[in-house]
Write an enzyme that holds these catalytic residues in place. Sequence first.
Site, PDB file in Angstrom:
ATOM      1  N   CYS A  15      32.342  18.458   2.559  1.00 23.99           N
ATOM      2  CA  CYS A  15      33.662  18.842   2.065  1.00 23.99           C
ATOM      3  C   CYS A  15      34.668  18.832   3.220  1.00 23.99           C
ATOM      4  CB  CYS A  15      33.547  20.230   1.444  1.00 23.99           C
ATOM      5  SG  CYS A  15      35.069  20.832   0.733  1.00 23.99           S
ATOM      6  N   PRO A  16      35.827  18.244   3.037  1.00 28.32           N
ATOM      7  CA  PRO A  16      36.412  17.665   1.824  1.00 28.32           C
ATOM      8  C   PRO A  16      36.255  16.147   1.712  1.00 28.32           C
ATOM      9  CG  PRO A  16      38.142  17.862   3.441  1.00 28.32           C
ATOM     10  CD  PRO A  16      36.843  18.345   4.104  1.00 28.32           C
TER      11      PRO A  16
END
Length: 77
Positions: A15-16
């Site tokens: 993430c992200p």
Amino acid sequence: MTSEAEIYDLKGLNCPLPVLKARKRLAGMAPGSLLWLETTDPLAVIDIPAFCTENGHRLVETQPQSGGHRFLVERGA
């Protein structure tokens, strides 16, 4: 329907990055196109559905895989 879907390998990214890369890839596809997103990021089960909802894409299917998940996304208009 799923046989026409492209596969986008996002394994190993955290993430992200899976969402950012999915956004860029889907932006270059025609509306209605299908894309499998393959991830190992544990947060993808939250991030990918939220991304689809916020950006007008349809989450068609989710599948658990060894070490991760797979998401079939239909690009929105």
